[in-house]
Design a protein around this motif. Sequence first.
Motif, PDB file in Angstrom:
ATOM      1  N   ASN A   6     -11.305  -0.981   1.956  1.00  0.00           N
ATOM      2  CA  ASN A   6     -10.488  -0.379   0.889  1.00  0.00           C
ATOM      3  C   ASN A   6      -9.061  -0.905   0.867  1.00  0.00           C
ATOM      4  O   ASN A   6      -8.184  -0.314   0.240  1.00  0.00           O
ATOM      5  CB  ASN A   6     -10.475   1.147   1.023  1.00  0.00           C
ATOM      6  N   THR A   7      -8.803  -2.022   1.577  1.00  0.00           N
ATOM      7  CA  THR A   7      -7.481  -2.661   1.564  1.00  0.00           C
ATOM      8  C   THR A   7      -7.682  -4.166   1.460  1.00  0.00           C
ATOM      9  O   THR A   7      -8.797  -4.675   1.634  1.00  0.00           O
ATOM     10  CB  THR A   7      -6.679  -2.373   2.851  1.00  0.00           C
ATOM     11  N   GLY A   8      -6.581  -4.901   1.193  1.00  0.00           N
ATOM     12  CA  GLY A   8      -6.642  -6.351   1.299  1.00  0.00           C
ATOM     13  C   GLY A   8      -6.917  -6.744   2.740  1.00  0.00           C
ATOM     14  O   GLY A   8      -6.533  -6.023   3.669  1.00  0.00           O
ATOM     15  N   GLN A   9      -7.567  -7.880   2.941  1.00  0.00           N
ATOM     16  CA  GLN A   9      -7.936  -8.274   4.298  1.00  0.00           C
ATOM     17  C   GLN A   9      -6.717  -8.470   5.185  1.00  0.00           C
ATOM     18  O   GLN A   9      -6.719  -8.080   6.349  1.00  0.00           O
ATOM     19  CB  GLN A   9      -8.764  -9.566   4.267  1.00  0.00           C
ATOM     20  N   LYS A  10      -5.642  -9.066   4.652  1.00  0.00           N
ATOM     21  CA  LYS A  10      -4.439  -9.256   5.463  1.00  0.00           C
ATOM     22  C   LYS A  10      -3.859  -7.910   5.893  1.00  0.00           C
ATOM     23  O   LYS A  10      -3.482  -7.726   7.057  1.00  0.00           O
ATOM     24  CB  LYS A  10      -3.384 -10.052   4.688  1.00  0.00           C
ATOM     25  N   VAL A  11      -3.783  -6.973   4.969  1.00  0.00           N
ATOM     26  CA  VAL A  11      -3.255  -5.646   5.286  1.00  0.00           C
ATOM     27  C   VAL A  11      -4.146  -4.962   6.320  1.00  0.00           C
ATOM     28  O   VAL A  11      -3.663  -4.354   7.282  1.00  0.00           O
ATOM     29  CB  VAL A  11      -3.140  -4.787   4.009  1.00  0.00           C
ATOM     30  N   HIS A  12      -5.440  -5.070   6.129  1.00  0.00           N
ATOM     31  CA  HIS A  12      -6.394  -4.496   7.084  1.00  0.00           C
ATOM     32  C   HIS A  12      -6.183  -5.085   8.480  1.00  0.00           C
ATOM     33  O   HIS A  12      -6.203  -4.358   9.482  1.00  0.00           O
ATOM     34  CB  HIS A  12      -7.814  -4.779   6.596  1.00  0.00           C
ATOM     35  N   ASN A  13      -5.952  -6.401   8.535  1.00  0.00           N
ATOM     36  CA  ASN A  13      -5.722  -7.057   9.824  1.00  0.00           C
ATOM     37  C   ASN A  13      -4.468  -6.511  10.511  1.00  0.00           C
ATOM     38  O   ASN A  13      -4.458  -6.282  11.728  1.00  0.00           O
ATOM     39  CB  ASN A  13      -5.574  -8.566   9.624  1.00  0.00           C
ATOM     40  N   LEU A  14      -3.412  -6.298   9.730  1.00  0.00           N
ATOM     41  CA  LEU A  14      -2.159  -5.804  10.304  1.00  0.00           C
ATOM     42  C   LEU A  14      -2.308  -4.362  10.800  1.00  0.00           C
ATOM     43  O   LEU A  14      -1.752  -3.989  11.843  1.00  0.00           O
ATOM     44  CB  LEU A  14      -1.036  -5.896   9.278  1.00  0.00           C
ATOM     45  N   ILE A  15      -3.039  -3.560  10.051  1.00  0.00           N
ATOM     46  CA  ILE A  15      -3.279  -2.177  10.485  1.00  0.00           C
ATOM     47  C   ILE A  15      -4.013  -2.166  11.818  1.00  0.00           C
ATOM     48  O   ILE A  15      -3.668  -1.420  12.751  1.00  0.00           O
ATOM     49  CB  ILE A  15      -4.070  -1.397   9.412  1.00  0.00           C
ATOM     50  N   ALA A  16      -5.047  -3.019  11.931  1.00  0.00           N
ATOM     51  CA  ALA A  16      -5.836  -3.073  13.162  1.00  0.00           C
ATOM     52  C   ALA A  16      -4.992  -3.544  14.345  1.00  0.00           C
ATOM     53  O   ALA A  16      -5.100  -3.006  15.456  1.00  0.00           O
ATOM     54  CB  ALA A  16      -7.032  -4.001  12.967  1.00  0.00           C
ATOM     55  N   ALA A  17      -4.125  -4.527  14.113  1.00  0.00           N
ATOM     56  CA  ALA A  17      -3.344  -5.109  15.212  1.00  0.00           C
ATOM     57  C   ALA A  17      -2.212  -4.209  15.680  1.00  0.00           C
ATOM     58  O   ALA A  17      -1.753  -4.327  16.821  1.00  0.00           O
ATOM     59  CB  ALA A  17      -2.784  -6.460  14.782  1.00  0.00           C
ATOM     60  N   THR A  18      -1.729  -3.310  14.813  1.00  0.00           N
ATOM     61  CA  THR A  18      -0.612  -2.428  15.189  1.00  0.00           C
ATOM     62  C   THR A  18      -1.086  -1.046  15.601  1.00  0.00           C
ATOM     63  O   THR A  18      -0.270  -0.147  15.818  1.00  0.00           O
ATOM     64  CB  THR A  18       0.385  -2.304  14.019  1.00  0.00           C
ATOM     65  N   ARG A  19      -2.369  -0.871  15.710  1.00  0.00           N
ATOM     66  CA  ARG A  19      -2.921   0.399  16.187  1.00  0.00           C
ATOM     67  C   ARG A  19      -2.818   0.450  17.717  1.00  0.00           C
ATOM     68  O   ARG A  19      -3.147  -0.510  18.402  1.00  0.00           O
ATOM     69  CB  ARG A  19      -4.377   0.535  15.730  1.00  0.00           C
ATOM     70  N   ASP A  20      -2.322   1.539  18.255  1.00  0.00           N
ATOM     71  CA  ASP A  20      -2.209   1.714  19.716  1.00  0.00           C
ATOM     72  C   ASP A  20      -1.346   0.632  20.365  1.00  0.00           C
ATOM     73  O   ASP A  20      -1.755  -0.044  21.315  1.00  0.00           O
ATOM     74  CB  ASP A  20      -3.601   1.729  20.364  1.00  0.00           C
ATOM     75  N   LEU A  21      -0.141   0.463  19.859  1.00  0.00           N
ATOM     76  CA  LEU A  21       0.780  -0.516  20.433  1.00  0.00           C
ATOM     77  C   LEU A  21       1.218  -0.092  21.826  1.00  0.00           C
ATOM     78  O   LEU A  21       1.420   1.102  22.081  1.00  0.00           O
ATOM     79  CB  LEU A  21       2.015  -0.663  19.540  1.00  0.00           C
ATOM     80  N   PRO A  22       1.386  -1.034  22.750  1.00  0.00           N
ATOM     81  CA  PRO A  22       1.896  -0.692  24.088  1.00  0.00           C
ATOM     82  C   PRO A  22       3.288  -0.071  23.997  1.00  0.00           C
ATOM     83  O   PRO A  22       4.073  -0.396  23.109  1.00  0.00           O
ATOM     84  CB  PRO A  22       1.935  -2.053  24.802  1.00  0.00           C
ATOM     85  N   ASP A  23       3.607   0.797  24.929  1.00  0.00           N
ATOM     86  CA  ASP A  23       4.885   1.516  24.903  1.00  0.00           C
ATOM     87  C   ASP A  23       6.087   0.586  24.987  1.00  0.00           C
ATOM     88  O   ASP A  23       7.151   0.892  24.450  1.00  0.00           O
ATOM     89  CB  ASP A  23       4.938   2.523  26.051  1.00  0.00           C
ATOM     90  N   GLU A  24       5.936  -0.567  25.670  1.00  0.00           N
ATOM     91  CA  GLU A  24       7.096  -1.440  25.892  1.00  0.00           C
ATOM     92  C   GLU A  24       7.468  -2.273  24.659  1.00  0.00           C
ATOM     93  O   GLU A  24       8.523  -2.910  24.638  1.00  0.00           O
ATOM     94  CB  GLU A  24       6.826  -2.384  27.070  1.00  0.00           C
ATOM     95  N   ILE A  25       6.647  -2.258  23.639  1.00  0.00           N
ATOM     96  CA  ILE A  25       6.949  -3.037  22.431  1.00  0.00           C
ATOM     97  C   ILE A  25       8.054  -2.344  21.647  1.00  0.00           C
ATOM     98  O   ILE A  25       7.922  -1.189  21.248  1.00  0.00           O
ATOM     99  CB  ILE A  25       5.696  -3.200  21.547  1.00  0.00           C
ATOM    100  N   GLU A  26       9.171  -3.042  21.442  1.00  0.00           N
ATOM    101  CA  GLU A  26      10.304  -2.475  20.709  1.00  0.00           C
ATOM    102  C   GLU A  26      10.505  -3.121  19.346  1.00  0.00           C
ATOM    103  O   GLU A  26      11.084  -2.507  18.447  1.00  0.00           O
ATOM    104  CB  GLU A  26      11.594  -2.649  21.525  1.00  0.00           C
ATOM    105  N   VAL A  27      10.041  -4.358  19.185  1.00  0.00           N
ATOM    106  CA  VAL A  27      10.249  -5.104  17.943  1.00  0.00           C
ATOM    107  C   VAL A  27       8.932  -5.742  17.524  1.00  0.00           C
ATOM    108  O   VAL A  27       8.210  -6.315  18.357  1.00  0.00           O
ATOM    109  CB  VAL A  27      11.323  -6.196  18.122  1.00  0.00           C
ATOM    110  N   LEU A  28       8.629  -5.635  16.241  1.00  0.00           N
ATOM    111  CA  LEU A  28       7.445  -6.284  15.674  1.00  0.00           C
ATOM    112  C   LEU A  28       7.894  -7.421  14.762  1.00  0.00           C
ATOM    113  O   LEU A  28       8.789  -7.240  13.933  1.00  0.00           O
ATOM    114  CB  LEU A  28       6.616  -5.276  14.883  1.00  0.00           C
ATOM    115  N   VAL A  29       7.270  -8.569  14.932  1.00  0.00           N
ATOM    116  CA  VAL A  29       7.609  -9.752  14.140  1.00  0.00           C
ATOM    117  C   VAL A  29       6.333 -10.214  13.427  1.00  0.00           C
ATOM    118  O   VAL A  29       5.265 -10.275  14.038  1.00  0.00           O
ATOM    119  CB  VAL A  29       8.146 -10.884  15.036  1.00  0.00           C
ATOM    120  N   PHE A  30       6.475 -10.542  12.146  1.00  0.00           N
ATOM    121  CA  PHE A  30       5.319 -10.923  11.337  1.00  0.00           C
ATOM    122  C   PHE A  30       5.511 -12.335  10.785  1.00  0.00           C
ATOM    123  O   PHE A  30       6.599 -12.684  10.312  1.00  0.00           O
ATOM    124  CB  PHE A  30       5.140  -9.941  10.176  1.00  0.00           C
TER     125      PHE A  30
END
Length: 267
Positions: A67-91
């Motif tokens: 129900n989303t574009g494939q790129k958006v779906h990929n980003l949702i999957a990759a940012t799910r359950d991020l490790p606590d030490e991650i402070e900055v996300l770069v795309f």
Amino acid sequence: MVLAPCKGIDPGQLENQRRLFEQDYGDYELTFIVEDARDPAAAVVERLRRAYPRVACRLVCAGQATNTGQKVHNLIAATRDLPDEIEVLVFIDADVRPSSHWLRDLVHRLSRTQTAAITGYRWFVPERFTLPNLLLTSMNAAVAGLFGPGGFFLLWGGSWTVRREWFERAGLPWAWQGTLSDDLVASRVLRAAGANIEFEPKCVVATPVDTTWPRLIEFARRQYTIGRCYSPALWWSTLASSAFANLVLGVNLGMLIYGLAIGAAWK
């Protein structure tokens, strides 16, 4: 964390992604996201991961979007359950070719300001000097010229970064659900949350391009359609300014033809 959604093979993709493994930055992790392991892009990532074992890298298979574009779906999957030490996300997009200091410039700018997000943009570099390639490059250059001091910046999904706290405060993973555009949606919800977006000219990235007339028309149609759906105010203002420019050009051409037809004197 650097997130790079991939699908298929773009011009120069091996070199594009090699640049990500050679960034002049001390401690970073690469996350490549594909629909499934059979995607040809996955083989490129695996090849580079073996060549650069000291760079932290993972490959995420996000599955097919429903129900989303494939790129958006990929980003949702990759940012799910991020490790606590991650402070900055770069795309970054798979079809761009960043410099070795791209990540440093993007993240350093973010760390020394109170800005929530920093965006770069693309600069198309034709692989061949064909009319479709040159026309696409010209169209993109006109948009790139809108970026500058004091501008109203939208994020460009191929080169941008955001503080994790703002990513979560704006609820981006939820805002992306059911959408086709990652960057226009991100721009809207971050601004709605009170975030400030700035432009970093050092992070304008080269994008090799080799298109054809059908692909050029499809690209333009997709961009205008997405813009109309997700940023209608900008779409209407762009339409009005383009229509006015074309009207002026048409009037000038008409006057030139009329002057030639009646033998007008030129001074």
